[in-house]
Design a protein around this motif. Structure first.
Motif, mmCIF file in Angstrom:
data_model
loop_
_atom_site.group_PDB
_atom_site.id
_atom_site.type_symbol
_atom_site.label_atom_id
_atom_site.label_comp_id
_atom_site.label_asym_id
_atom_site.label_seq_id
_atom_site.Cartn_x
_atom_site.Cartn_y
_atom_site.Cartn_z
ATOM 1 N N GLY A 187 5.465 50.240 16.707
ATOM 2 C CA GLY A 187 6.116 49.117 17.360
ATOM 3 C C GLY A 187 6.148 49.291 18.861
ATOM 4 N N GLY A 188 6.566 48.242 19.561
ATOM 5 C CA GLY A 188 6.657 48.334 21.010
ATOM 6 C C GLY A 188 6.730 46.965 21.649
ATOM 7 N N LEU A 189 6.490 46.958 22.941
ATOM 8 C CA LEU A 189 6.534 45.731 23.743
ATOM 9 C C LEU A 189 5.116 45.283 24.066
ATOM 10 N N VAL A 190 4.844 44.006 23.847
ATOM 11 C CA VAL A 190 3.523 43.476 24.129
ATOM 12 C C VAL A 190 3.669 42.061 24.663
ATOM 13 N N GLN A 191 2.731 41.644 25.494
ATOM 14 C CA GLN A 191 2.753 40.270 25.991
ATOM 15 C C GLN A 191 2.227 39.318 24.916
ATOM 16 N N ALA A 192 2.658 38.085 24.999
ATOM 17 C CA ALA A 192 2.162 37.066 24.076
ATOM 18 C C ALA A 192 0.633 37.019 24.152
ATOM 19 N N ALA A 224 2.301 35.797 4.646
ATOM 20 C CA ALA A 224 3.113 34.630 4.928
ATOM 21 C C ALA A 224 2.260 33.635 5.705
ATOM 22 N N ASP A 225 2.526 32.365 5.515
ATOM 23 C CA ASP A 225 1.737 31.332 6.203
ATOM 24 C C ASP A 225 1.786 31.502 7.717
ATOM 25 N N SER A 226 2.903 31.971 8.219
ATOM 26 C CA SER A 226 3.095 32.076 9.661
ATOM 27 C C SER A 226 2.218 33.134 10.319
ATOM 28 N N VAL A 227 1.655 34.044 9.524
ATOM 29 C CA VAL A 227 0.841 35.118 10.110
ATOM 30 C C VAL A 227 -0.606 35.098 9.629
ATOM 31 N N LYS A 228 -0.939 34.215 8.713
ATOM 32 C CA LYS A 228 -2.310 34.146 8.206
ATOM 33 C C LYS A 228 -3.294 33.918 9.341
ATOM 34 N N SER A 259 -2.962 38.227 18.397
ATOM 35 C CA SER A 259 -2.480 36.929 18.899
ATOM 36 C C SER A 259 -0.972 36.793 18.711
ATOM 37 N N LEU A 260 -0.264 37.814 19.115
ATOM 38 C CA LEU A 260 1.183 37.829 18.901
ATOM 39 C C LEU A 260 1.878 36.728 19.683
ATOM 40 N N LYS A 261 2.917 36.182 19.074
ATOM 41 C CA LYS A 261 3.705 35.108 19.663
ATOM 42 C C LYS A 261 5.146 35.599 19.845
ATOM 43 N N PRO A 262 5.884 34.984 20.750
ATOM 44 C CA PRO A 262 7.286 35.382 20.916
ATOM 45 C C PRO A 262 8.074 35.306 19.607
#
Length: 124
Positions: free
Chosen positions: A9-14, A61-65, A85-88
């Motif tokens: 885990g950690g901090l990443v930009q969108a 989950a649909d949100s991460v497919k 493609s991480l999102k907030p």
């Protein structure tokens, strides 16, 4: 007793990527499925992805497919979650879980063992 230890885990930009890992250990480890759940502040824990140990079938989950990929390393009793493609809205504590018995892989009650969680923070 089975222990699950998450890492990565950690901090990443969108728009960025992270790779989570979960290592299972114990005197005898035999799993029907392993999965990832997440919990954001003020929200319920929700299913993210799962993989059946035998055969390797995956569920999302649909949100991460299309953005997240779960994989396993049988020899090391480890699973990974590649998150692209991480999102907030993906920000949460991510938990690894393992189930010894058949059940709905997207349901919390299916799982017998849980890790301590790893924080994922996504900045916009």
């Amino acid at each position: 007793q089975v222990q699950l230890v998450e890492s990565g885990g950690g901090l990443v930009q969108a728009g960025g990527s992270l790779r989570l890992s979960c290592a299972a250990s114990g005197r005898t480890f035999s799993s029907y499925a392993m999965g990832w759940f997440r919990q954001a502040p003020g929200k319920e824990r929700e299913f993210v992805a799962a993989i059946k140990w035998s055969g390797g079938r995956t569920y999302y989950a649909d949100s991460v497919k299309g953005r997240f990929t779960i994989s396993r390393d049988n020899a090391k009793n480890t699973i990974h979650l590649q998150m692209n493609s991480l999102k907030p809205e993906d920000a949460a504590v991510y938990y690894c879980a393992a189930s010894r018995r058949r059940g709905e892989v997207g349901v919390i009650e299916t799982y017998d063992y849980w890790g301590q969680g790893t924080q994922v923070t996504v900045s916009s």
